[in-house]
Design an enzyme around this catalytic site. Sequence first.
Site, PDB file in Angstrom:
ATOM      1  N   GLU A 101      19.276   3.345  -8.751  1.00 45.58           N
ATOM      2  CA  GLU A 101      19.126   4.774  -8.413  1.00 45.58           C
ATOM      3  C   GLU A 101      20.297   5.355  -7.927  1.00 45.58           C
ATOM      4  OE1 GLU A 101      17.558   6.251  -4.141  1.00 45.58           O
ATOM      5  OE2 GLU A 101      16.106   5.197  -5.584  1.00 45.58           O
ATOM      6  N   ARG A 103      11.272  -3.553   1.196  1.00 40.51           N
ATOM      7  CA  ARG A 103       9.784  -3.343   0.856  1.00 40.51           C
ATOM      8  C   ARG A 103       9.351  -4.379   0.279  1.00 40.51           C
ATOM      9  NH1 ARG A 103       6.583   0.844  -2.024  1.00 40.51           N
ATOM     10  NH2 ARG A 103       8.220   2.634  -1.360  1.00 40.51           N
ATOM     11  N   GLU A 116       5.495   2.722 -10.465  1.00 39.74           N
ATOM     12  CA  GLU A 116       5.716   1.460 -10.416  1.00 39.74           C
ATOM     13  C   GLU A 116       4.947   0.360 -10.268  1.00 39.74           C
ATOM     14  OE1 GLU A 116       9.884   1.725  -7.513  1.00 39.74           O
ATOM     15  OE2 GLU A 116       7.994   2.685  -6.826  1.00 39.74           O
TER      16      GLU A 116
END
Length: 1279
Positions: free
Chosen positions: A763, A840, A1211
Amino acid sequence: YPCPRDDLVFFVNGKKITEKNAEPEITLLTYLRRSLGLTGTKLGCAEGGCGACTVMVSKYHPHQNRIIHHAVNACLAPLCSLHHCAVTTVDGIGSVASKLHPVQERIAKAHGSQCGFCTPGIVMSMYALLRNNPRPSMHEIQEAFQGNLCRCTGYRPILEGYRTFTKVKEQLSKACYNNNNNNKYNIEDNSTLPAQKLYDQSEFILSKQPQRELRFVGERVLWIQPYSLKELLELKATYPNAKLVVGNTEVGIEMKFKNLLYPVILAPAYIPELNIIQHTQDGKRVIYLKGCVCLSMLFDGLKQILFVNTIHSNFIELETEVFEAVLEQLRWFAGQQIRNVAVCFVSLPEVKNCFIEVNGLENDWEKRVLEMDDKFFPGYRKTILKSEEILLSIDIPYTRKYFSAFKQSPRKEDDIAIVTCGMNVLFKEKSNIVQSIRISYGGMAPVTVLATATCNRLLNRQWNEELLEQACTSLAEEMSLSPSAPGGMVTYRRTLTISLFYKFFLTVQHKLALDLRMEVFNTVFSTLTQSRLDSPSSVQLYQAVPPGHNNDDVVGHPIMHLSALKHATGEAIYCDDIPYYENELHLALVTSIKAHALIKSIDTSDALAVPGVVAFISAKDIPGSNLTGPVVYDETVFADDKVTCVGHIVGAIVADTQAHAQRAAKDVKISYEELQPVIVTIQDAIANKSFYQPVRSIERGDVAQGFKDSDHILHGISYLINCPNANNVMCLPQALVAKALGVPANRVVCRVKRMGGGFGGKESRSTILSTVVAVAAHTVKQPVRCMLDRDEDMLVTGGRHPFFGHYKVGYMNNGRVMALDVMLYSNAGNSLDLSLSVSRALFHMDNSYNIPNIHGTGYMCKTNLPSNSAFRGFGGPQGMMIAESWMSDVALSCGLPAEEVRRMNMYKEGDFTPFNQRLDQFTIDRCWEECMQLSDFNKQHRWTKRGLSIIPTKFGISFTAVFLNQAGALVHVYSDGSVLLTHGGTEMRQGLHTKMVQVASKTLGIPCSKIHITETSTNTVPNTSPTAASASSDLNGMAIYNACQTLLQRLQPYKDKNLKGCWEDWVKAAYFHRVNLSANGFYKTPDLGYDFDTNSGRPFNYFSYGVAVSEVEIDCLTGSHKNLHTSIVMDVGKSLNPALDIGQVEGGFMQGLGLFTLEELRYSPDGYLYTRGPGMYKIPSFGDIPIELKVSLLRDTPNEKAIFSSKAVGEPPLFLAASVFYAIKDAIIAARAESGLTGPFRLDSPATPERIRNGCEDKFTKLCPPADPGTFTPWAVQV
């Protein structure tokens, strides 16, 4: 060179090209893109491994007396090799403006493109196949694509679209494109003709006439193309060190990646005597393969010879076994594009009992015949040929021996062998007593080696189990390897030498039994099946739009990707396709070769002396701040006094061409003072307590009491290796470029039309390049362009975080898990980057299982590797993978079926997660019921095993950084009623722009044809959030909805006044009343925010759910596996576009398949990356898709928390590929049971052939025990 220059004459898409200054170092791809402006052909890897650059080359073949058409890699084809050839590119066979070729139309309307970067190459591979074979079989189509890769689609829709060209009208799969009239095409239109004439036939007639020698003189290289054997020999005597180049598949790689220079190149490809296959049947029966016969011609020639022999009255099958073995190996050697140009001399090292005819000027061109024995290769990539000699032919005699050849590689298609071998045995007449035997291996030494000692021990022995046992023992001793051997995988390679001999033993035993009419053992059959290309089948199911639906409301319809047609024609513009500026310069990076060191000095004198070099840019040239970083400023634009990883950017060279810049960058000399410690692996970081802060944890329940209440406690560890991809964020480069230049952000504009190969991650890592290029442009005051080659990209930009999990799990006798304590370690690299967001993993440490007492801790390891970053899943797949590891161990320990234990522990509606978020609209149970299947295959086979696994996923949707959950949009309505739409998301393959047009179309009540999206830019929508976290459709869709609602409110008075009017009437009326027809939209996800300290709040807006069941078959002797079947059920809410969503599910699954079974970055102990391109880093190919693939979107599951009741889909599907990993583990369990092994065992991800084979412990693996850790320095380490 003081010699005349010849003109290079060839055709490109029907246009005659006469190049008066042909440069030998320029490839066809560079010439097409830079000199002719034909940017449809893409640069993907520059080493012939991905197929993005595929074009068709047509030329006259004198012995066949016809024009032949071949697909080739333009990135390897030297421009000078194309004299009197015709080149056809994707630009030349059709266009959106004129007419699409059926090959282009069908891939587009079958939803066979997503990012579209690989699509032109796939189109041209298919086009070349059809020019040679207008009605191919499905098998031939699959073979044609062996040299093409696609990161996005999952391959299935490409094959389905092209199935319509096959000989027999095979029934099309029930794919979503068949249900949409807008996407249908005429399957009877099988024309292979392009939109225009490709060459002048008369030009090829010239090549039939006697030709003269051609010379092309370049800046550093002289290219000579002789037209007779005599000329070639004279030239070789004059230039004994000259390189012979036919296909450039080796020399091109050496010159580009190994920085080698060959001042003189001889190109014998057009010498008639060297382009034939001769076959003699009188006396000595031999096939003569002349030196310039390409592998595809050899393949066709051997097939024809075998066919003729089978109908011959005196045919003896045993005589042609060597030819059949060569054919089998050629099927899996490289891709079709390489086979079309590569010659066989360097490609058949394992075919022993061959002879080489060489010719030299000595003794009046006397021939010399050499046997390909153990003396033929004296060293690595060296032969005993003299410098003035050339290869005339390879002679392969017919034989009366049993012959087999084997190749084992990480991926079946287009991959370099780990171990390869050729074996033959001759028996005494009418007996099973060995008269002679030869066993040779590649991959066990720098050269091909013969197992001479073993062969001598087997002479005069009966071919039985006793011989087998002695051979295996002897091979284990003779085929030894240093534990530090280059290439690593030492235990696996040693085991393979025995396993492959066992395959040969069984093969011969089977044939010998038939010949001597002896008993045939049952264990033979499961091991002897040849690898083959199975024609895949598929089903895609989704909920259709109900009858009577408004035709203008396209939400829920499977419409085609808006750029699909441009993808297929090569007209879609990517960053490097932007036309050149007149005064544009090129930039190449100068990077560190040390992982942790002080910079003592930088010498640029040699680099600045390279022609065309303008400047060397370094930290001293930065007008603003050298500090940079996406979250904290812990990185530098240029390394100043210290480097902290191999690939750390130290400086950059700016020059007039990319070639000059890259050449000069290699001439920059940097001296270092190495520092300690060099921390490369997670274990190094743990030992040195090298962690970033904060260390985060989540806890629910009483973990200590949970362990006390458990019947059993189990400890385990799990590794997940990393893999790379590309970039997807806009505002971050804007901010960091502004910081580096010392200007406000409003002076910097970032624009992106689309990305190729960008979906999946990295990213933030584009910022390390954008800041460097901006500083360079500011310094030289000219436009600067930089496109990293694939090896540079993989070196400097890191990838997905490798993870190490250590877990302690308490469970009951029935498999119910009572307590879990897990520690997750991620390898963050040399900067923090977005590693906090990758926490996460903690939010997904439970996957889909309700653990009453749970505690998880996450550590971010600071190491001397390029910074790893957010990649598709942001740590979620890693956390879930480790969860499935302990769940698998619990099932094994309890002796219960894994699916039963998983189902028992699964969440239910209304349960709470470890972070205390309630699960509403929980649909995994429904997905599960649709997926369950059983298999009992393992009871019948010893050396092949099948495994079955069903895996759920629960994926949280939202950025865990709350401030990123916002989006903006800008909608313009023009006076003619057309709409221009802009939003903050980038198009990287996922069809985001298509979905956003659908949202605007439904909201405004107008057809999609009236709406257009040009690009994403920071001067239209500011402060954009990354296109990531699967939230882009949710956020940007709601922002667009908000803007459209504003416009509708402004138009409502005019609709009320003119109820019978149309959209254009209302818009025009509003315009004449001076109503603002431009609106901003904004959206922020409500009620988000989580506090780690109190374990409270909502980190996610909602969850996406899915289940996959997969069946695999493993070869217990080699570790290879085959994906037999996968069924996926995915909850995507009310789908905005079922075609795109199914594409996301299939593409995500295939990317996960690579993550969990194939892709592995390999680093040296010093932090050097070995796997820097498709040659060594393997992603899934066409042959890796499940033979049967079913995808179903769950019905009747609206989601009120997202735009039009949809759900995120980018995802969540990726982790479902773990079903393949655990199916492999299930098959290994069955294989281990045959050896009496039960209970938990460690299988790290990815499940490569090495790990699968080593997991199937048996009598052969015991002969090759691994060296003790700490007693040697490994070639590669697990980071």
